[in-house]
Structure formats: structure tokens, C-alpha cells
Design an enzyme around this catalytic site. Structure first.
Site, PDB file in Angstrom:
ATOM      1  N   TYR A   1       0.840  -1.214   0.000  1.00 25.71           N
ATOM      2  CA  TYR A   1       0.000   0.000   0.000  1.00 25.71           C
ATOM      3  C   TYR A   1       0.867   1.253   0.000  1.00 25.71           C
ATOM      4  O   TYR A   1       0.585   2.219  -0.723  1.00 25.71           O
ATOM      5  CB  TYR A   1      -0.908  -0.069   1.248  1.00 25.71           C
ATOM      6  CG  TYR A   1      -1.733   1.164   1.534  1.00 25.71           C
ATOM      7  CD1 TYR A   1      -2.578   1.727   0.575  1.00 25.71           C
ATOM      8  CD2 TYR A   1      -1.704   1.750   2.803  1.00 25.71           C
ATOM      9  CE1 TYR A   1      -3.347   2.850   0.872  1.00 25.71           C
ATOM     10  CE2 TYR A   1      -2.469   2.857   3.110  1.00 25.71           C
ATOM     11  CZ  TYR A   1      -3.285   3.413   2.136  1.00 25.71           C
ATOM     12  OH  TYR A   1      -4.050   4.516   2.433  1.00 25.71           O
TER      13      TYR A   1
ATOM     14  N   LYS B   1       7.090  -5.421  15.674  1.00 19.87           N
ATOM     15  CA  LYS B   1       7.699  -4.109  15.400  1.00 19.87           C
ATOM     16  C   LYS B   1       8.507  -3.627  16.606  1.00 19.87           C
ATOM     17  O   LYS B   1       9.536  -2.961  16.448  1.00 19.87           O
ATOM     18  CB  LYS B   1       6.603  -3.097  15.059  1.00 19.87           C
ATOM     19  CG  LYS B   1       5.846  -3.399  13.763  1.00 19.87           C
ATOM     20  CD  LYS B   1       6.540  -2.799  12.558  1.00 19.87           C
ATOM     21  CE  LYS B   1       5.673  -2.883  11.315  1.00 19.87           C
ATOM     22  NZ  LYS B   1       6.261  -2.190  10.154  1.00 19.87           N
TER      23      LYS B   1
ATOM     24  N   TYR C   1       1.572  -8.745  15.631  1.00 17.64           N
ATOM     25  CA  TYR C   1       2.201  -7.934  14.583  1.00 17.64           C
ATOM     26  C   TYR C   1       2.890  -6.708  15.187  1.00 17.64           C
ATOM     27  O   TYR C   1       4.047  -6.411  14.900  1.00 17.64           O
ATOM     28  CB  TYR C   1       1.153  -7.497  13.551  1.00 17.64           C
ATOM     29  CG  TYR C   1       1.507  -6.218  12.852  1.00 17.64           C
ATOM     30  CD1 TYR C   1       2.486  -6.189  11.872  1.00 17.64           C
ATOM     31  CD2 TYR C   1       0.898  -5.008  13.211  1.00 17.64           C
ATOM     32  CE1 TYR C   1       2.842  -5.009  11.247  1.00 17.64           C
ATOM     33  CE2 TYR C   1       1.249  -3.825  12.604  1.00 17.64           C
ATOM     34  CZ  TYR C   1       2.215  -3.818  11.623  1.00 17.64           C
ATOM     35  OH  TYR C   1       2.578  -2.648  11.017  1.00 17.64           O
ATOM     36  N   HIS C   2       2.151  -5.969  16.016  1.00 18.41           N
ATOM     37  CA  HIS C   2       2.754  -4.780  16.625  1.00 18.41           C
ATOM     38  C   HIS C   2       3.941  -5.165  17.513  1.00 18.41           C
ATOM     39  O   HIS C   2       4.922  -4.433  17.602  1.00 18.41           O
ATOM     40  CB  HIS C   2       1.709  -4.002  17.431  1.00 18.41           C
ATOM     41  CG  HIS C   2       0.684  -3.303  16.588  1.00 18.41           C
ATOM     42  ND1 HIS C   2      -0.534  -3.872  16.292  1.00 18.41           N
ATOM     43  CD2 HIS C   2       0.691  -2.100  15.954  1.00 18.41           C
ATOM     44  CE1 HIS C   2      -1.233  -3.035  15.527  1.00 18.41           C
ATOM     45  NE2 HIS C   2      -0.512  -1.955  15.308  1.00 18.41           N
TER      46      HIS C   2
ATOM     47  N   SER D   1      -1.084  -6.351  19.657  1.00 16.06           N
ATOM     48  CA  SER D   1      -1.181  -7.507  18.760  1.00 16.06           C
ATOM     49  C   SER D   1       0.206  -8.095  18.553  1.00 16.06           C
ATOM     50  O   SER D   1       1.216  -7.443  18.844  1.00 16.06           O
ATOM     51  CB  SER D   1      -1.762  -7.112  17.395  1.00 16.06           C
ATOM     52  OG  SER D   1      -0.747  -6.565  16.559  1.00 16.06           O
TER      53      SER D   1
ATOM     54  N   THR E   1       5.705   1.459  14.062  1.00 21.66           N
ATOM     55  CA  THR E   1       4.307   1.835  14.214  1.00 21.66           C
ATOM     56  C   THR E   1       4.082   2.529  15.549  1.00 21.66           C
ATOM     57  O   THR E   1       4.708   2.164  16.563  1.00 21.66           O
ATOM     58  CB  THR E   1       3.365   0.616  14.103  1.00 21.66           C
ATOM     59  OG1 THR E   1       2.097   0.936  14.691  1.00 21.66           O
ATOM     60  CG2 THR E   1       3.915  -0.606  14.815  1.00 21.66           C
TER      61      THR E   1
END
Lengths: 387, 387
Positions: free
Chosen positions: A11, A185, A181-182, A179, A144
Site C-alpha cells: 500500500y 515491530k 504484529y505490533h 497484537s 508503528t
């Protein structure tokens, strides 16, 4: 400059690649189509079927005259990544090459494992490819804002001076997030910081909030060049999802109370922030952390804004508070700093009613392509245990 | 109790397995001999060639009557690990299954990658095996005091209450450390904390200092049951290395100024701390962090102690300050808390002159086996870049 973009099919990756090429840089765009595969497997394809990277580069070149070089490569394959560094000798590497969907990483062991392994190995391999083959290369990494979570104290830009029992120490700002995913990071940041301070590489870690938007000057040349606009519950970001719901005549789904606040930014500002980070780089041995968003909204404010603008355009927009599929505070203190990128020269595109209307109009062009079954949450944070 | 020990072939794993078996528990000892392979590849074999796990279990059973079950399995193989959880249904899982050598992880990309992938995947897989097949199982994970590094403020036990601009927040104690191996332990802690607070598993994370010692009541039954005593620069811990240097007539090699301080403990206390953590477990949804060491010493104090005791035994012990192969502060503030395990009932074996003498005598029995070429540092922290 020779600029390497890892995750260039994404994206943000693709619009970034076009932008740097349009601004006179030599761009090498790298991806392995992992996101496309995962989106297909989870019935989460983007609103528009984007041509493959080579095809998009051809279309972009034919319309703009600017060239983007493409290499299909998995960044977790160190042999190939380091060969590419040896050959291309990038002066800057922009690292978007991560599994980006929080709900995806919460599915089961296999999705958690893929997320952890893909994201950490891409980061470790990038670090080593730079150290071994291009030590002058500046790394710009997308982190993030989610790394910080929602602590009850002000969020600073990356670092926190702590006073404890009369003594002081500056730490990486303590991170705790919502999460897996986070969490990857967070681990990326710790990994980068270790190699930065031990081997003196130069890294900018951009703590980015949710991005919205579908148009950039380059993407507007042709529909085939638009960013991959995901609007589903797994790969879509919240404002993009609201826009599609408004157009589709589905109530905007606010998770829980809706007082969750986040820092947002326009996709054009993402690209500008990355450009500023490349052009005014971190110093060798510096991990420069900047909070990358332009304004904060609660989910309720965002939904109300889309409703008001949508209704003004003759859409019939309602809002639904649904059971929160995530595990997160729904009403919390939130005061994150974000001056570093403004100081570097960022001139934000704030969210205006006109901006919302423009995005709604763009989505209206593709109204027929909206799949209404993929908008309600399909992943619950507790799912890993329940089945 | 049914107790699973992951990494049971290690310096700490094997004595732990015997101890729990001798105390009436049902013990399943799991390892894939990774450490043995890496030690062989780097010319870092232990002082004594230990028999394989099955053989050691047989010898232990014949001498003590206690049974240790053995399974040769790689914890990064989730399919096999989860099958094992399904079958054995452990009530406690003790997680030692990590690549344990800091210098090893600093060699090159391949060793860094192996360390990161082995350690994080073992931890992730354990978490998921517990969540999917034994949700009541309490996890006891070995972390390291090294996760904290040497901040200029007091080190608390796992957590830090931060006051910032008039507001307060309790965080995981901010961590920053000196090697990639230690960094993987930080990432482990973050990963555990995410799954603990999201899915309610029960985890004790033990922040352990360097361990010393070669004897435990069970290991003393037979030389074949002794812990793997590594004395080299890669897999050896510092006091064990000093003991071997003293016996071999090599100067004790102190890295740099030698004012680096660490918290140490006797191997018998490691086992007792793990037992206390199993018997008084963390609550579901709790990440309980305890600092596992009994006393702090600077490297100089430790070297001086070994020198004094060794000279008293007629050895001729000298001390050499050599160029520090690591990148670490050599003179720093160090005041780590360590009351939680004492509160649970730990009765420490402090380091005494008699204790040092006993260890020196044990090492003297194996004097002929010492390989003098593997005692000086072979790995420099900058090596990754220099060749």
C-alpha cells in the site's frame, strides 16, 4: 540517489517507489508478493486488482517517463538479499517488507509464526546486508505508533528519560502493544538499536500511525497505479474501511466504545516523511525515532466525520458500535509527541471534509467491486484459544 | 508433577532434570543437541565429554533408581513439540532451549540468524503448545540479568513505575543489552508478556546472572552425570573459565578494566530457584519476573578470589587484563534488586573460599583434558564487520 525499497508492492511501497523515481532517484523496487498471497488466502483482496510490479513499472514509465527497476525477492532469503546489496550498493534502504496485518497475526500458530519469522528475519537480514555490503547505506524502517500502546503518560519520540530513586537514565521508550504484529515491530526496534549502538549503522525508525488515502500525484496517472486499497477487517486500515462502508451502505463498524484514539496521516505525508528521513539521514551510530502522524482522532470522531461528509453527498451513512474483536483499552489517555518530522520540514495534509469527500468519490467509482462479506470482523483476539 | 524440561542436555538442563526426578516428579527431558553441535563446530567442547541424554538417564537410573524420560526433539519444530504436549500434558514446562552463548551470536550473519531464529521460535512454539494443548501448564523461562544491561539507575525485578510530567505508568523494566544473544532474551520477554496479558497464560521469567559450579548432589553420583562444564571463551561462563585457567597455569584473563559487575549464583541455587518457581507458580495472566542471582562481584574481585584460593592450594595464579573483545561499559553503576526468590524460600550457597577450593579440586581431576587454545577470546564484537 540509489534507493532500495523493500516491500515495494505494498500500500505504501508502490507509491513511494513512484515518488522517488519521479523525483530523479534511481529506484530498485523489491517484493515477493507475500501480502498478495496472504490477502488471497484470507479472502481479503484489495478493492482494485493491481497489476504485478513489473507491469506497474512499465505503465508508470510509459505515462511519466520515469523508470522503476523491479526485483522479485524474499527478504528472508539472505543470500539473495546480500547479492542484491552487493550489486545495487544502495545509498538508502526503505524497509516496508513486513507482514502488515494485526488481525492476521492473531489467527493461529501458523500465522503468528509467519508474522514473527518474516518480520524479524527481514529486519535482521537488512541489517547484515548493510553491514557487510553497504555500510554507508541509511536504513529507513517503518515502525508503528502501536509499539507504544496507550500508556497513561505522554508518549515521547522514541526515548524516555527516567528518574528513579534520585538517579537518571535515558531508555528506549518502554513499549507494550495490542497484537503480535505490533509486537514484532517492538522486537524490530530492539534489534535495530542493538546493531546501531554496537556497529554504528544509521537507522531512522518511523513510528507511523494508521494511514488513509488512495491518491498521490503519481498514482493518479492511471488506475493501474493506485495503491493497493484494502478495506477489509484484516488488511484494511480503519479510515479506509469506513470510507468503503459508507459507499457500500453498510453501517460504519466502530469497535467497542470507540474512544480509542490513534494518530493518523494521509498517504502523501507518509511518502514525504520517508523522503525527509532519507534526505536528512540519521548519523552513523544513531537510531533516530520519529513519530509519524499528523493529527489524532478517536474512532468515534473519525466515524462521525465520514458520516457527516457522506450524508452531505447523498449517501445514507449510519454508525454501529460492535463488540470489540480486539483486546484493547477503549477509553484511555493519549498524548503522543510528533514534532520531529515537522521540524524536518513536513507540511501536513490534514484531514478535511473536502479530503474525505474526494476519497469517497474515488471509492464510489469502484462501488461495484466492494465485497460486503469481508467488512465485519472475522478475527477475534481470543480465537487462537477458542477452536 | 509432570515436568517438561526443554534444553535438558545443557549445563543447567541436565542437573535440573535429575533433581526433579530425584524429588519424585515425572520428568520428560527434551533436547536436540544443538549446543553440542555448535560447540563442536567452534572448537568449544566441554571439559568432559558427556554421554548422550538417553545414556545419562540410564546411568542415573541405575545409580539412583530415579527415572528421567528422554525425547530428542527440536523445539523449533512446532508439529512435534505440540504432539509432545498433547501426549505428556505437562503441568510445568521449564524452558532452557536456547542458543546460550553470547560470543557465538556475534560471529557472523549465519550465527546471528541461528541464535535469533532458534531462541524466538522455541519460545513462540512453547507458548502456542501451552495455549493449544496444556493451558494450565506453568511456564518457567530462563531469561538473563543481561537483559537489563547496566543502567545508571537501580535495576528492579522486572517492572518499573515511571513518573513522567506528573502522570504515572508501570512498564516492563526497559532493557538494553550487550550482545545479540542477550537481545533475543529481551525479545523473548516481550513475546511472553504479549501472550500472557492477551491470553492469560502463567509465566515466570527468571533473570539469571552467570552461573558457576560443577557439582550437585545428583551429578556427584558419577562423573558421567556432571553438568557440561564449558570453560572456553564462547560457551564458558566467567568464573568457570577462571577456575580452568588457574588449574592450567594460564593467567586469568580479565576483559578490560575488570570493574564490570554482574550478579552470580551457584548451579545448585539455579535448580532451587527453578523448583521454587514451579512449586509456587505465577498466576494465570501473570508474567512474574524474578532476578536470579545471590551476590554481585566485579570481574576483578572474582579473579582476585580465584587467585588467592588457587595460590593457597599451591597453584601459581596470575591475572592478565586483556583488551576487551566485547563492547561494554567497564566501570558502571550496578544495583540490581533480588529479593523475590529469597522471599519464596531460596537459601543461597554463597561463594566461599572453601567453595572455590572444592571447584578447583574438581577441575584438577581433569587437568589433562584442558585445551589451552580455546581460553583466550576468539570472538571480537566488531568481527562481523572486519573480515
Amino acid at each position: 540517489m540509489r534507493i532500495l525499497i523493500l516491500g515495494a508492492d505494498g500500500y505504501l511501497g508502490w507509491p513511494t517507489a513512484m515518488y522517488f523515481a519521479a523525483n530523479g532517484h534511481e529506484v530498485l523496487a523489491v517484493d515477493n508478493y507475500l501480502r498478495r498471497r496472504l490477502a488471497r488466502e484470507t479472502m481479503s483482496e484489495a478493492l482494485l486488482e493491481a497489476p504485478n510490479l513489473q507491469r506497474r513499472a512499465e505503465i508508470f514509465q510509459s505515462l511519466s517517463g520515469h523508470h522503476v527497476d523491479v526485483e522479485i525477492l524474499d527478504c528472508t532469503d539472505y543470500r539473495r538479499l546480500s547479492q542484491l546489496f552487493e550489486q545495487f550498493k544502495p545509498e538508502a534502504a526503505i524497509h516496508y517488507a513486513e507482514q502488515p496485518a494485526a488481525p492476521y497475526g492473531m489467527l493461529k500458530w501458523s500465522e503468528a509464526s509467519l508474522t514473527l519469522n518474516n518480520n524479524l528475519n527481514a529486519t535482521l537480514n537488512l541489517i547484515w546486508a548493510v553491514m557487510e555490503h553497504a555500510p554507508e547505506c541509511r536504513i529507513v524502517k517503518l515502525g508503528t505508533m502501536g509499539e507504544y500502546g496507550t500508556p497513561n503518560i505522554d508518549i515521547e519520540e522514541g526515548w524516555l528519560e527516567v528518574e528513579h530513586k534520585g538517579r537518571k537514565q535515558k531508555f528506549l521508550y518502554p513499549r507494550q502493544t495490542g497484537s503480535l504484529y505490533h509486537t514484532t515491530k517492538i522486537l524490530d526496534t530492539d534489534l535495530l538499536w542493538f546493531y546501531v549502538r554496537t556497529f554504528g549503522i544509521a537507522v531512522t525508525d518511523l513510528m507511523q500511525g494508521p494511514v488513509y488515502g488512495i491518491t498521490t500525484p503519481e498514482a493518479d496517472l492511471d488506475d493501474a497505479l493506485l495503491p493497493n486499497f484494502h478495506y477489509d477487517d484484516i488488511f484494511g486500515t480503519v479510515l479506509n474501511r469506513f470510507l468503503v462502508q459508507a459507499v457500500a451502505g453498510i453501517p460504519l463498524t466502530v469497535y467497542g466504545k470507540g474512544e480509542q484514539s490513534r494518530g493518523f496521516l494521509d498517504i502523501r505525508d507518509t511518502i514525504r516523511c520517508v523522503e525527509l528521513s532519507v534526505l536528512s539521514p540519521a548519523e552513523p551510530g544513531q537510531l533516530r525515532i520519529m513519530n509519524q502522524f499528523t493529527e489524532t482522532f478517536s474512532m468515534n470522531k473519525l466515524a462521525n466525520r465520514v458520516q457527516r461528509v457522506g450524508n452531505g453527498m447523498g449517501l445514507n451513512v449510519s454508525i454501529d458500535h460492535i463488540d470489540n474483536p480486539r483486546k484493547e483499552p477503549e477509553d484511555h489517555y493519549y498524548n503522543p509527541a510528533h514534532t520531529a518530522l515537522l521540524d524536518l520540514g513536513l507540511d501536513p495534509h490534514y484531514l478535511t471534509d473536502e479530503g474525505v469527500a474526494t476519497m469517497l468519490e474515488k471509492v464510489l467509482e469502484y462501488r461495484d467491486r466492494i465485497d460486503r462479506t469481508r467488512i465485519l470482523p472475522r478475527v477475534r483476539w481470543k480465537q487462537g484459544l477458542s477452536s
